[in-house]
Each structure stands twice: as structure tokens, then as C-alpha cells.
Design a protein around this motif. Structure first.
Motif, PDB file in Angstrom:
ATOM      1  N   ALA B  79       0.831  -1.210   0.000  1.00  0.00           N
ATOM      2  CA  ALA B  79       0.000   0.000   0.000  1.00  0.00           C
ATOM      3  C   ALA B  79       0.862   1.256   0.000  1.00  0.00           C
ATOM      4  O   ALA B  79       0.570   2.215  -0.711  1.00  0.00           O
ATOM      5  CB  ALA B  79      -0.929  -0.009   1.212  1.00  0.00           C
ATOM      6  N   GLU B  84       0.712   3.216  -6.999  1.00  0.00           N
ATOM      7  CA  GLU B  84      -0.712   2.881  -7.040  1.00  0.00           C
ATOM      8  C   GLU B  84      -1.032   1.681  -6.144  1.00  0.00           C
ATOM      9  O   GLU B  84      -1.845   0.824  -6.476  1.00  0.00           O
ATOM     10  CB  GLU B  84      -1.164   2.637  -8.491  1.00  0.00           C
ATOM     11  N   GLY B  85      -0.380   1.662  -4.973  1.00  0.00           N
ATOM     12  CA  GLY B  85      -0.657   0.603  -4.009  1.00  0.00           C
ATOM     13  C   GLY B  85      -0.502  -0.788  -4.609  1.00  0.00           C
ATOM     14  O   GLY B  85      -1.243  -1.700  -4.279  1.00  0.00           O
ATOM     15  N   SER B  87      -1.131  -1.655  -7.572  1.00  0.00           N
ATOM     16  CA  SER B  87      -2.177  -2.006  -8.549  1.00  0.00           C
ATOM     17  C   SER B  87      -1.869  -1.427  -9.925  1.00  0.00           C
ATOM     18  O   SER B  87      -2.700  -1.496 -10.824  1.00  0.00           O
ATOM     19  CB  SER B  87      -3.533  -1.490  -8.079  1.00  0.00           C
ATOM     20  N   ARG B  88      -0.684  -0.832 -10.107  1.00  0.00           N
ATOM     21  CA  ARG B  88      -0.376  -0.206 -11.394  1.00  0.00           C
ATOM     22  C   ARG B  88      -0.358  -1.282 -12.487  1.00  0.00           C
ATOM     23  O   ARG B  88       0.181  -2.368 -12.298  1.00  0.00           O
ATOM     24  CB  ARG B  88       0.970   0.527 -11.328  1.00  0.00           C
ATOM     25  N   VAL B  89      -0.973  -0.960 -13.597  1.00  0.00           N
ATOM     26  CA  VAL B  89      -1.022  -1.874 -14.745  1.00  0.00           C
ATOM     27  C   VAL B  89      -0.854  -1.071 -16.026  1.00  0.00           C
ATOM     28  O   VAL B  89      -0.944   0.158 -16.013  1.00  0.00           O
ATOM     29  CB  VAL B  89      -2.373  -2.636 -14.829  1.00  0.00           C
ATOM     30  N   ARG B  91      -2.204   0.151 -19.786  1.00  0.00           N
ATOM     31  CA  ARG B  91      -3.513   0.750 -20.061  1.00  0.00           C
ATOM     32  C   ARG B  91      -4.612  -0.293 -20.223  1.00  0.00           C
ATOM     33  O   ARG B  91      -5.726  -0.113 -19.731  1.00  0.00           O
ATOM     34  CB  ARG B  91      -3.451   1.632 -21.311  1.00  0.00           C
ATOM     35  N   ASP B  92      -4.305  -1.400 -20.899  1.00  0.00           N
ATOM     36  CA  ASP B  92      -5.341  -2.416 -21.089  1.00  0.00           C
ATOM     37  C   ASP B  92      -5.449  -3.372 -19.904  1.00  0.00           C
ATOM     38  O   ASP B  92      -6.245  -4.300 -19.925  1.00  0.00           O
ATOM     39  CB  ASP B  92      -5.091  -3.200 -22.388  1.00  0.00           C
ATOM     40  N   GLY B  93      -4.654  -3.139 -18.871  1.00  0.00           N
ATOM     41  CA  GLY B  93      -4.733  -3.961 -17.669  1.00  0.00           C
ATOM     42  C   GLY B  93      -4.019  -5.293 -17.778  1.00  0.00           C
ATOM     43  O   GLY B  93      -4.047  -6.093 -16.845  1.00  0.00           O
ATOM     44  N   ALA B  96       0.952  -6.296 -15.125  1.00  0.00           N
ATOM     45  CA  ALA B  96       1.095  -5.681 -13.806  1.00  0.00           C
ATOM     46  C   ALA B  96       2.455  -5.007 -13.707  1.00  0.00           C
ATOM     47  O   ALA B  96       3.468  -5.585 -14.126  1.00  0.00           O
ATOM     48  CB  ALA B  96       0.948  -6.738 -12.720  1.00  0.00           C
ATOM     49  N   SER B 395      -2.138  12.168 -15.322  1.00  0.00           N
ATOM     50  CA  SER B 395      -1.283  11.089 -14.826  1.00  0.00           C
ATOM     51  C   SER B 395      -0.792  10.250 -16.005  1.00  0.00           C
ATOM     52  O   SER B 395      -1.496  10.090 -16.997  1.00  0.00           O
ATOM     53  CB  SER B 395      -2.045  10.229 -13.816  1.00  0.00           C
TER      54      SER B 395
END
Lengths: 212, 530
Positions: B79, B84-85, B87-89, B91-93, B96, B395
Motif C-alpha cells: 500500500a 498505485e498501491g 495495482s499499477r497496470v 492501459r489495457d490492464g 502488472a 497522470s
């Protein structure tokens, strides 16, 4: 989840759109989810953070202040976690409720640090799952979440895991990742993965663990 | 063994450290140089400039965490210490992104592997991008100097079982393997490098260059985000920054204006292009944010008959370069083989699954072993990399299309990883792929690898190494800065981080960043002092 991207090279797929390629497309998917967010807001869904909930009504620890998840999201996770964690949850009802409530609190706390961009994506995902029309048409979950059985919740997760539509795979990963990390990563459940925790001799020797 | 904390001591002795959260009103201040970012590049730069008598201001968007905060706990560390804690990915997710967000940047949370830039990479840069002054012989003294500064040495302790299985598998199959050089001093071999070193053994920026800079009168602002470099005519006049509250995420509305003669951007391969794009820095050939590389990573886990305890012991101590340059520097994609540590939170988030399947996966954790392959992207026309651009809110976000060239490499890497795991005695293996089962024989695993779709989301992909986006080169038409990190168009702007690499490195990049920043900061110091 997808962000709208006007420069997306996949835009070239638009001339021969069918429903599936529409959903596969980042732009299409995001527009669609965007519509849901707006619609859900207009139709009076609980879109504000849940704040403090009564421990009796929700089985939550009243001291925890929710800052991202709203009441509908909490209901959603209450329905999903028994399928998500399965036999990892305690069977004894009160212990089970505490485990579920604590995991949902940690999901909320974790998402707070995700930052605005990923929060926006999760908001779209949760709204899609909470809004009746899309819950039925997209997630193919027929009942309201409080009435969804563990078998039905598992079937939904399995559909999204095995789907050939990347957007649904992505939704599956988002839901399982936040849930699994909040559950298995917490000390109360380390024993389930046979993790003994930080080495005791180090904890005993290091100043940051010695409050005295 | 001394447990006296370097940061706590420094703060007590009067270091100039300002927590952005503590600011109650707007502030304007000034120095010779403003350095944006406190990771491998920013820390090195600040220390060298400050030692040369220049006044330096360091700006860090993350917060200052140090030994008192490092309690070997995954959830709080992910965290607080990661972008981003955690959770950064992309653009299409589909990918990771593991990246630090704290004082010391990713060096505070990396696994301490410290490789020199491979000679083949430096020579490729010279040949393709005109970077003749970065040939191996020219860079050698800088690597020497940084290895000394960060206490880099081959790991002397036996590898943990997780790493030893990579060694055994390679040995059985006749693949080369080597011991990893690590930047540690008095390491306890605990296994918690990724959540902030609890013993101060890791010699990342937090224990070396940041204290070095602060000892020499540098000023550090943390919890302060660099928003925009503001130009006046053809030079940067000041940096506009905004403070975050003590939660590290809520803007307080307080603005800080930092004026300087020179500005060094070292905000990472995502943050630096982001800042330059937000600032509308002259970019006539639209190169900012282009050619972003990530060492795409795929992974396989194995269930071993013996206990592995993959959560304990130095996380990375063995690697194999058998497949890294086998096809030449610019042939079919090469990959480096390493091992990741497996703690319960990370493992449960990385192994895709739920319900009974997942708890069965997790129950096996003490016997679980994992191998990762890091693809060497950017050396082939079919590996042009990704693009950093700005979201509506300013961002930065990375688009990284995985090309067929890379998918071919990822499939090959899956084959190699399961071969190694079975050769080392694995009972069964599972690919980090949504459709993977556990496979009890090598034949079954290989059949599955040939059959499974190599597609975004279904193959679980990761990156812990972000590079490029402000690439170096002699030609301004295909680069952003020259080999000294000096911007092609703005004379008082330099970039000193992994964003300047014109390809990926082909090895964990921290020592490459340390060495190049040291070289370029020494030159900058000379210029500014005279």
C-alpha cells in the motif's frame, strides 16, 4: 480495465463490429462501462462510500470507516467472497462473518492507495456488477447479490475466467487479486498457506518491533 | 552488528527534510539544481552534485519510510511503498507494473540484484544510436565506482532452496547459471527485500546516496509531486509541485514552486516522460514517451517434494543467461531466468485463481518454487516497445502492445522454465496462465504450452523494470537526450534515470542507472561549478 483511447490501433476493427469484438475493444468496453456508471448514478444506486456502517446490520466492525466501497459493493463482496475464498473461510458463522467483514475492510483500505485512475476503473466494474440490467446481461447473474448462492457466484467467476473476452478476464483478475491479497496476505490467514510469518529471531532482535 | 538507523540519526542531526504533508501554505524556494525523484538516478545525482558544493533540492512524490516502518508486512508495504498501491497496470490492464513510490524509489523495494549493463547491450547502443562513448571499456570505471558505493558483491551465502532449484535444473540440463551480485552490507538473509529492508542491509539509495546528499546540505521534500516544469523562453524557470497529505494520496492543495539553474528529471520511465509531457517540453519529433521497455515477465510455479520456504532467504541469488543472448543481440527475443520470492499475499495475487483451486494452490506454498523469464525487449524491429501518454487527469499511463515476436519468446520461455523445474525434481508445474492446470509430467506441460492461447490477460504478465521513454541518442529525430542525459532542445534540463535507455538492458537495471547517473552527474557538476 480499459481506458478510452482515441489512438487505439484496434479502432480499425470498428467497420466489422459484432457484439464480441465491440466488447473486446478497449474503447467500446470503456464507453459501455462509462454508460453504466452514469446510469447507475441516475437510478439511485448507492454511489457514495458507505462510511460507518452499523455492526449489527452489516456484521462489520463499527470502528472501520469505509472510504471507497459503497453499500452495494459491500453486498457484492459478501456474495463473492464465499466463492472466492471457498473452504478457506471458517465454517463457524460468527468467525465466518468476521473473516468476510475483515477482508472487505482490507479490500477497501487497499483500494484507497490505488490512486484515482485505478479507482475509476474499479468503480466502473463494481457499478456494472451492481446495476441490475448489466448484472443480468453482462455478468449473467440473475438474482440480486444478497440472494446469489455460492454456487452461482462461483459460476460467474468461472465464466469470466474462461471467457474469450479480454475485458471479462481483466474483471476476473481485478476481483480475485484484490480479494486474494486482502485475504491470504493478512496474518489471520497466513496459516492457510503454511506461512509462519516473519522469522521470530529477527522480530525479537529488530528495534522496530520493540515498543518498550 | 549495528542497528543504529542512518535515517533516524540524520533527521535528529538536522537534515533538511520537509514532509509535504506538513506544509500549511504555499512555498517558493530555490537551489542550484532541482532533482525530481529519489531513486537510483535521483539519489546518485543529488549526492554527486551536493558533494561538489552545489545546492540541491530533491523532490519525491512518495513518502519517507525507513527502518521503523519496515516490519516485513506485505499489505502495508504494498500500500505505502509501491506505485498505485501495487495495482499499477498497463492501459489495457494486461501487464502488472511493480514500481517503487517512496524515498529511494524502486531501490527501496527491489530484490538487490546488481548487474552491469551487458556488453552486448552497450555495443548495440553504440552501433544503433551513436552512443560510442558508452562502450563497455568507457563505462567500466563507472560500474567499478558504483559497485563500491553500493557494496555490490557476489552473494557469498548458499542460495535458498527456491534459487537453488534454478541452479540444479540448469546444471542437469547443461545450461549455464551464475551467482547474482547483490548490493547489501551485513545482510541477514531474511527474504524481505521487497517490502523494505528491515535491517538496513540493503545499500539502495535510501542507505547510501540519499543520506550522502543530505549530509552535504541537500534539501529533501517528500510527499510532494512534481506537476510541471515551467519554461521561460528556451529554459526551464521553475518546477511547480503539489503536496500530498500524510496518507500519501490526498492532495492538500499546497503548492511549492522550486526555482533552479538546472533541472534533473529522474522520476522513472513512466514518471519522467509523464512530467515532460505535462510540461510541454519542446519535442519536435514527438519522441517523449516512445520506445518504452519493460522486460516483460512470465512465470511458472512448481510443487517440489522438499520444503522450499520461498518466503525466506535472499530472494534472488542465482540466474541463468543461457537464453539471453543465444540468438545474438538482435535475433529472436532472448530472456534472462531468475527466481521471485513468494510471500502469501503476492503469491495469491499472482497465481490466478479462486475458491477451492486457489486454496489448494496456496496450501502448497511451503513447497512452491517459481521461475521467471525476463524478456529482453527493444532490440528488434518487431519489439518497438510501448508508449507513455497522459490520461485526462495528467497522470501517465503505459500502453504496451505485446507483439507476436514477444509472444513467441514467452511461449519458448514457458517451455524452458518447466523443463528446468522438472529437471530439478518438480512433482508438478503450473503456468501463470488463466487456462493452466497443474501438469504432472514434462510432456503434459509442454503439450499445454503448445496449445494454450498466448493472449493478453490469459497469460499473466508482469514488469518490475521500466525503461525508455526519454531515450538517448545522437540524433534528435529518434531520441530525447544525448549520452550525457542532456535534453536535445532545453539546455538546463537533464534526464538521469532508466527512461534514457534506448532499449531494455537485458538485466535488472539498477546498477545501469547508478553508473550512468554517476557519469552524467559528474559531468553536470563540472559544468555547473565552473
Amino acid at each position: 480495465m480499459h481506458e478510452p483511447n482515441p489512438h487505439n490501433s484496434r479502432q480499425s476493427q470498428f467497420p466489422d463490429l459484432d457484439r464480441r469484438s465491440f466488447l473486446k475493444t478497449g474503447l467500446g468496453g470503456a464507453l459501455f462501462l462509462g454508460t453504466v456508471s452514469v446510469t447507475a448514478g441516475l437510478s439511485g444506486c448507492a454511489t457514495r462510500p458507505a462510511g460507518r456502517l452499523s455492526a449489527v446490520g452489516t456484521r462489520m466492525d463499527a470502528s472501520y470507516q469505509f472510504r471507497f466501497l459503497n453499500r452495494d459493493d459491500i453486498t457484492l463482496f459478501e456474495a463473492l467472497l464465499p466463492a472466492m475464498i471457498g473452504p478457506g473461510l471458517p465454517e463457524q458463522p460468527q468467525a465466518r462473518n468476521i473473516a468476510i467483514a475483515g477482508t472487505i475492510e482490507r479490500i477497501d483500505a487497499g483500494i484507497l492507495n490505488f490512486g484515482p485512475a485505478n479507482q475509476k476503473e474499479l468503480r466502473r466494474l463494481f457499478d456494472l456488477l451492481n446495476f441490475g440490467l448489466t448484472r443480468v446481461t453482462i455478468a449473467r447473474v440473475w438474482s440480486n447479490w444478497p440472494n446469489v448462492t455460492t454456487t452461482e457466484a462461483d459460476a460467474f467467476l468461472e465464466r469470466w475466467r474462461t471467457s474469450s473476452i479480454g475485458l471479462f478476464n481483466n474483471g476476473y483478475i481485478a476481483l480475485t487479486k484484490v480479494s486474494n491479497v486482502a485475504f491470504y496476505g493478512h496474518r489471520d490467514f497466513w496459516h492457510l498457506s503454511g506461512y509462519p510469518g516473519p522469522p521470530k529471531q529477527a522480530v525479537d532482535a529488530l528495534p522496530q518491533f520493540n515498543n518498550a | 552488528m549495528s542497528l543504529t538507523d542512518r535515517i533516524a540519526q540524520g533527521l535528529e542531526s538536522g537534515w533538511k527534510v520537509t514532509d509535504g504533508a506538513s506544509l500549511t501554505g504555499n512555498l517558493t524556494t530555490e537551489a542550484d539544481v532541482v532533482v525530481v525523484g529519489t531513486g537510483a538516478g535521483g539519489g546518485t545525482t543529488a549526492e554527486i552534485l551536493a558533494r561538489n558544493g552545489l545546492s540541491v533540492i530533491l523532490v519525491e512524490e512518495g513518502r519517507l519510510y525507513y527502518q521503523k516502518d519496515f516490519k516485513m508486512d506485505e499489505l502495508t508495504s504494498y500500500a505505502n511503498l509501491y506505485q498505485e498501491g501495487m495495482s499499477r497496470v498497463t492501459r489495457d490492464g494486461a501487464i502488472a507494473i511493480l514500481q517503487g513510490r517512496c524515498v529511494g524509489g524502486s531501490t527501496t523495494v527491489n530484490w538487490t540484484s546488481s548487474f552491469r549493463t551487458p556488453e552486448a547491450t552497450l555495443n548495440y547502443w553504440a552501433d544503433q544510436f551513436g552512443l560510442d562513448d558508452l562502450r563497455p571499456a568507457a563505462m567500466a570505471p563507472w560500474f567499478n565506482g558504483r559497485e563500491e558505493r553500493h557494496n555490490v558483491a557476489l552473494w557469498q551465502v548458499d542460495p535458498n532452496v527456491n534459487n537453488d532449484i534454478l541452479r540444479q535444473g540448469c546444471e542437469k540440463l547443461g545450461y549455464s547459471w551464475k551467482i547474482i551480485p547483490r548490493n547489501v552490507k551485513g545482510c541477514w538473509n531474511l527474504g524481505y527485500c521487497g517490502v523494505g529492508c528491515p535491517t538496513n542491509a540493503k545499500q539502495g539509495a535510501l542507505m547510501t546516496t540519499i543520506p550522502g546528499a543530505l549530509d552535504n546540505n541537500a534539501r529533501l521534500f517528500h510527499s510532494l509531486r512534481a506537476d510541471k516544469l515551467v519554461m521561460n523562453q528556451d529554459r526551464i524557470d521553475h518546477l511547480q509541485a503539489t503536496a500530498f497529505a500524510s496518507d500519501g494520496i490526498t492532495p492538500t492543495g499546497v503548492t511549492v514552486t522550486l526555482k533552479a539553474r538546472h533541472f534533473v528529471v529522474a522520476a522513472s520511465a513512466i514518471g519522467s516522460p509523464g512530467l515532460l509531457l505535462r510540461s510541454d517540453i519542446p519535442d519536435p519529433h514527438q519522441r517523449i514517451g516512445k520506445r518504452s521497455f519493460i522486460h516483460p515477465v512470465n512465470a511458472s510455479v512448481a510443487q517440489m517434494p522438499q520444503r522450499v520456504d520461498p518466503f525466506y532467504g535472499a530472494p534472488q541469488s542465482i540466474y541463468s543467461d543461457e537464453f539471453n543472448f543465444r540468438n545474438g543481440v538482435d535475433g529472436p527475443v532472448g530472456y534472462k531466468l531468475e527466481v521471485p520470492p513468494l510471500h502469501p499475499g503476492m503469491s495469491s495475487g499472482v497465481i490466478p485463481g479462486h475458491g477451492e483451486t486457489q486454496i489448494n494452490n496456496m496450501t502448497g506454498l511451503p513447497h512452491m518454487q517459481s521461475v521467471i523469464a525476463l524478456l529482453r525487449d527493444g532490440f528488434h524491429p518487431e519489439s518497438p516497445g510501448g508508449t507513455v501518454s497522459l490520461r485526462d487527469d495528467g497522470s501517465p499511463v503505459l500502453d504496451y502492445p505485446v507483439t507476436d515476436y514477444l509472444w513467441t519468446g514467452l511461449r519458448e520461455a514457458f517451455h524452458t522454465m518447466v523443463e528446468i523445474q522438472f529437471a530439478a525434481g518438480a512433482e508438478k508445474v503450473r503456468l501463470m496462465h488463466l487456462d493452466s492446470n497443474w501438469y504432472h509430467t514434462l510432456a503434459d506441460a509442454k503439450a499445454a504450452i503448445n496449445r494454450l492461447p498466448m493472449e493478453p490477460h490469459r497469460v499473466r504478465l508482469f514488469t518490475a523494470h521500466q525503461m525508455g521513454g526519454c531515450g538517448m541518442g545522437i540524433n534528435p529525430e529518434n531520441s530525447v537526450v544525448n549520452s550525457f542525459g542532456e535534453h536535445h532542445h532545453v539546455s538546463n534540463l537533464s534526464v538521469h534515470d532508466a527512461s534514457v535507455f534506448p532499449t531494455s538492458i537485458g538485466a535488472n537495471p539498477q546498477l545501469s542507472v547508478y553508473a550512468l547517473s554517476a557519469r552524467n552527474s559528474s559531468r553536470l557538476a563540472n559544468k555547473l561549478v565552473n
